[in-house]
Motif scaffolding. Structure first.
Motif, PDB file in Angstrom:
ATOM      1  N   ILE A 123       0.958  -1.086   0.020  1.00 25.65           N
ATOM      2  CA  ILE A 123      -0.065  -0.127   0.057  1.00 25.65           C
ATOM      3  C   ILE A 123       0.955   1.402   0.102  1.00 25.65           C
ATOM      4  CG2 ILE A 123      -1.891   1.248   1.416  1.00 25.65           C
ATOM      5  CD1 ILE A 123      -2.973  -1.633   2.240  1.00 25.65           C
ATOM      6  N   ARG A 124       1.840   1.221   0.663  1.00 31.78           N
ATOM      7  CA  ARG A 124       2.869   2.303   0.861  1.00 31.78           C
ATOM      8  C   ARG A 124       3.664   2.536  -0.606  1.00 31.78           C
ATOM      9  NH1 ARG A 124       4.516   1.521   6.917  1.00 31.78           N
ATOM     10  NH2 ARG A 124       2.938   2.785   7.746  1.00 31.78           N
ATOM     11  N   LEU A 125       3.975   1.431  -1.290  1.00 25.28           N
ATOM     12  CA  LEU A 125       4.675   1.664  -2.499  1.00 25.28           C
ATOM     13  C   LEU A 125       3.601   2.098  -3.723  1.00 25.28           C
ATOM     14  CD1 LEU A 125       6.718  -1.397  -2.593  1.00 25.28           C
ATOM     15  CD2 LEU A 125       7.491   0.716  -2.423  1.00 25.28           C
ATOM     16  N   ALA A 126       2.412   1.683  -3.512  1.00 23.49           N
ATOM     17  CA  ALA A 126       1.300   2.202  -4.278  1.00 23.49           C
ATOM     18  C   ALA A 126       1.198   3.808  -4.093  1.00 23.49           C
ATOM     19  CB  ALA A 126       0.026   1.679  -4.020  1.00 23.49           C
ATOM     20  N   GLY A 127       1.150   4.343  -2.904  1.00 21.53           N
ATOM     21  CA  GLY A 127       0.932   5.926  -2.537  1.00 21.53           C
ATOM     22  C   GLY A 127       2.355   6.564  -3.411  1.00 21.53           C
ATOM     23  N   LYS A 128       3.577   5.963  -3.292  1.00 24.12           N
ATOM     24  CA  LYS A 128       4.591   6.463  -4.021  1.00 24.12           C
ATOM     25  C   LYS A 128       4.652   6.507  -5.621  1.00 24.12           C
ATOM     26  CE  LYS A 128       7.065   5.592   0.163  1.00 24.12           C
ATOM     27  NZ  LYS A 128       8.529   5.037   0.710  1.00 24.12           N
TER      28      LYS A 128
ATOM     29  N   SER B 230      -4.568  10.277   1.742  1.00 22.52           N
ATOM     30  CA  SER B 230      -4.118  11.478   1.926  1.00 22.52           C
ATOM     31  C   SER B 230      -3.336  11.993   0.928  1.00 22.52           C
ATOM     32  CB  SER B 230      -3.262  11.398   3.326  1.00 22.52           C
ATOM     33  OG  SER B 230      -2.271  10.931   3.206  1.00 22.52           O
ATOM     34  N   ARG B 231      -2.876  10.946   0.086  1.00 21.13           N
ATOM     35  CA  ARG B 231      -1.940  11.090  -1.210  1.00 21.13           C
ATOM     36  C   ARG B 231      -2.724  11.425  -2.552  1.00 21.13           C
ATOM     37  NH1 ARG B 231       3.725   9.659  -0.595  1.00 21.13           N
ATOM     38  NH2 ARG B 231       4.053   8.787   1.774  1.00 21.13           N
ATOM     39  N   GLY B 232      -4.242  11.390  -2.196  1.00 17.63           N
ATOM     40  CA  GLY B 232      -4.825  11.549  -3.473  1.00 17.63           C
ATOM     41  C   GLY B 232      -5.459  10.369  -4.005  1.00 17.63           C
TER      42      GLY B 232
END
Length: 163
Positions: free
Chosen positions: A66-71, A104-106
């Protein structure tokens, strides 16, 4: 017989892979990350297998995806099927916070609750859009704690507790 079966598998597999790729990739190179949250969340890889239970899902791997998807700027949204998920409240909260960080990253977030439970509903509250089957029952009874005091009753009976 074996040739026919092999030919069917070889014809079916590329079509299946292509269909899966098309379902995940949108025009313009944007991607929808599809995941499934179910089973036991393991805070440590292999922890549930040590005690003889079935295989679990590593929490660190889910959170990292999930964090990698946010980046990744090509990821447009996250779509998750939430099944019967089990884990400690801290593990569930860490997964929930990763989804909130993605929002929060849209990025858009969608959840489908297959079998609503306390844990599944807690996770689902982090998502922007939430869906459940029409006949699904959501039985939330709340959290509760109860403390019982026995000292007075034991004193009347002449019993003294030894701790």
């Amino acid at each position: 017989m074996l040739r026919t079966l092999l030919a069917l598998v070889l014809a079916w597999l590329p079509a299946r892979l292509l269909r899966g790729w098309l379902a995940l990739t949108r025009p313009g190179g944007q991607t929808v990350l599809r995941m499934r949250f179910s089973g036991t969340l393991e805070e440590e890889a292999g922890a549930s297998r040590r005690f003889g239970s079935g295989p679990g899902r590593p929490l660190r791997g889910l959170v990292e995806q999930i964090r990698l998807a946010g980046k990744d700027p090509s990821v447009l949204a996250l779509a998750v099927r939430i099944g019967e998920i089990q884990g400690g409240w801290a593990a569930l909260d860490e997964l929930r916070m990763a989804v909130l960080d993605l929002r929060s990253r849209g990025r858009h977030t969608f959840a489908y609750l297959e079998n609503p439970s306390h844990a599944g509903y807690f996770l689902a509250t982090a998502f922007e859009h939430l869906t459940a089957p029409p006949m699904a029952g959501l039985d939330l009874v709340g959290l509760r704690a109860e403390v019982t005091f026995y000292k007075g009753a034991l004193d009347r009976l002449g019993i003294r507790a030894q701790f």
